[in-house]
Design a protein around this motif. Structure first.
Motif, PDB file in Angstrom:
ATOM      1  N   GLY A 167     -14.133  13.875  -5.876  1.00  0.00           N
ATOM      2  CA  GLY A 167     -14.674  14.540  -7.115  1.00  0.00           C
ATOM      3  C   GLY A 167     -15.043  13.433  -8.120  1.00  0.00           C
ATOM      4  O   GLY A 167     -15.960  13.841  -9.000  1.00  0.00           O
TER       5      GLY A 167
ATOM      6  N   PHE B 240     -12.295  19.201 -13.044  1.00  0.00           N
ATOM      7  CA  PHE B 240     -13.718  18.821 -12.485  1.00  0.00           C
ATOM      8  C   PHE B 240     -14.861  19.168 -13.170  1.00  0.00           C
ATOM      9  O   PHE B 240     -15.766  18.994 -13.499  1.00  0.00           O
ATOM     10  CB  PHE B 240     -13.514  18.967 -11.157  1.00  0.00           C
TER      11      PHE B 240
ATOM     12  N   SER C  42      -9.481  13.781  -4.531  1.00  0.00           N
ATOM     13  CA  SER C  42      -9.694  13.103  -5.985  1.00  0.00           C
ATOM     14  C   SER C  42     -10.553  12.279  -6.088  1.00  0.00           C
ATOM     15  O   SER C  42     -11.643  12.245  -6.970  1.00  0.00           O
ATOM     16  CB  SER C  42      -8.393  12.860  -6.424  1.00  0.00           C
TER      17      SER C  42
ATOM     18  N   VAL D 292      -7.870  21.311 -11.279  1.00  0.00           N
ATOM     19  CA  VAL D 292      -8.884  21.274 -10.440  1.00  0.00           C
ATOM     20  C   VAL D 292     -10.248  21.879 -11.663  1.00  0.00           C
ATOM     21  O   VAL D 292     -11.260  21.116 -11.566  1.00  0.00           O
ATOM     22  CB  VAL D 292      -9.161  22.468  -9.317  1.00  0.00           C
TER      23      VAL D 292
ATOM     24  N   ARG E 134      -8.541  19.841  -3.050  1.00  0.00           N
ATOM     25  CA  ARG E 134      -7.395  19.391  -3.697  1.00  0.00           C
ATOM     26  C   ARG E 134      -6.510  21.062  -3.756  1.00  0.00           C
ATOM     27  O   ARG E 134      -5.597  20.782  -3.412  1.00  0.00           O
ATOM     28  CB  ARG E 134      -7.671  19.163  -5.106  1.00  0.00           C
TER      29      ARG E 134
ATOM     30  N   VAL F  95     -18.296  16.915  -6.060  1.00  0.00           N
ATOM     31  CA  VAL F  95     -17.219  17.634  -6.771  1.00  0.00           C
ATOM     32  C   VAL F  95     -16.725  18.796  -6.286  1.00  0.00           C
ATOM     33  O   VAL F  95     -15.664  19.226  -6.469  1.00  0.00           O
ATOM     34  CB  VAL F  95     -17.927  17.902  -8.430  1.00  0.00           C
TER      35      VAL F  95
ATOM     36  N   ALA G 171     -12.746  19.461  -5.254  1.00  0.00           N
ATOM     37  CA  ALA G 171     -12.099  20.775  -6.169  1.00  0.00           C
ATOM     38  C   ALA G 171     -11.369  21.265  -4.686  1.00  0.00           C
ATOM     39  O   ALA G 171     -10.169  21.865  -4.819  1.00  0.00           O
ATOM     40  CB  ALA G 171     -13.122  21.291  -6.901  1.00  0.00           C
TER      41      ALA G 171
END
Length: 218
Positions: free
Chosen positions: A108, A192, A105, A189, A73, A66, A70
Motif C-alpha cells: 500500500g 490508504f 502495508s 485501511v 490487511r 493500494v 488494503a
C-alpha cells in the motif's frame, strides 16, 4: 502489534508477552516518521515530465497495489484478530509469509508513491520502509520464538519472513472473527483511501500554483 504475538503467557512467567521491547515500542513512532517523510516529499517534490502513457501505467499499478494492500490487511485481521491470544497463527494468509501485515502495508505504501507518478520517490520510500521495519520484524519474531519455542522454529523454517513464495493458499477452516478488531482494522485501511485523495489533491493544488515544489525527480 502486527505479528501474531500472544499477549498473555501465563504458562511462561519468565517472560510476559505484554512486555514490549525498545524496538517494538518504536513501531508507531517509525510509522509516524514514515508518513511524515512521505507527506513532505509528496508536497515538495514534483515528478518531472514523462511520457503520458508511462505516467498513467504507474498510476494504475499504484492503485492496484493500494487495493491489494488494503485487502491484505483486512484478511490479516480476519485470521489473527481472534486467535493471537491463544495460538501461533500459521494458516491462510499467515501461511504465505510470517509478517503479511507488514508486507501488505508495504504494498500500500509503495502504491501510494506510484500514484504520485514519481519513480525516485517510490524507490526511496520502498528502501526506507524495508530498512526501518526490518529491526521491528526481527524483534517481534524473537519474542514469538520465546512464546512458542516448539512451534515457531518449524514455522520459521517452512514460511518466508516477508516476501511470499506464492499468493495462493488453501484454508477450509472456519474462523471466528473479532468484530471489534475487524472494524478497527477497517478504520486503519481507510487511511490508504485518505492518502490517495491527498495525492490527487496535492497534484491539483500544484497544477494551480497553490503549492510550489523545491525540486523535481523522475
Amino acid at each position: 502489534m502486527n505479528s501474531p504475538v500472544s499477549e498473555t503467557t501465563a504458562a511462561q512467567p519468565k517472560k510476559k508477552a505484554t512486555d514490549k521491547g525498545t524496538i517494538e515500542k518504536l513501531r508507531k513512532p517509525i510509522s509516524f516518521l514514515m508518513a511524515s517523510i512521505l507527506i513532505f516529499l509528496l508536497v515538495f517534490v514534483q515528478p518531472r515530465e514523462a511520457d503520458t502513457l508511462l505516467k498513467e501505467i504507474l498510476k494504475l499499478v499504484g492503485l492496484f497495489l493500494v487495493f491489494a494492500g488494503a485487502l491484505g490487511r483486512i484478511l490479516c485481521t480476519v485470521y489473527i484478530g481472534g486467535r493471537k491470544n491463544r495460538e501461533l497463527c500459521q494458516s491462510g494468509i499467515y501461511g504465505m509469509c510470517r509478517n503479511p501485515l507488514y508486507f501488505f502495508s508495504f504494498l500500500g505504501f509503495v502504491g501510494i508513491c506510484l500514484v504520485s507518478q514519481n519513480l525516485t520517490l517510490t524507490a526511496a520510500a520502498a528502501v526506507l520502509f524495508l530498512i526501518l521495519y526490518r529491526a521491528v520484524i526481527r524483534s517481534e519474531e524473537k519474542k514469538l520464538a520465546g512464546i512458542f519455542p516448539e512451534e515457531f522454529p518449524v514455522y520459521e523454517r517452512n514460511v518466508p519472513r516477508f516476501w511470499p513464495r506464492s499468493f495462493a493458499f488453501k484454508d477450509s477452516q472456519m474462523l471466528q472473527v473479532n468484530t471489534k478488531v475487524f472494524i478497527s482494522s477497517l478504520s486503519e485501511v481507510l487511511w490508504f483511501l485518505v492518502a490517495l485523495i491527498a495525492v490527487e489533491g496535492i497534484q491539483i493544488l500544484r497544477a494551480h500554483g497553490v503549492i510550489h515544489h523545491f525540486f523535481s525527480w523522475y
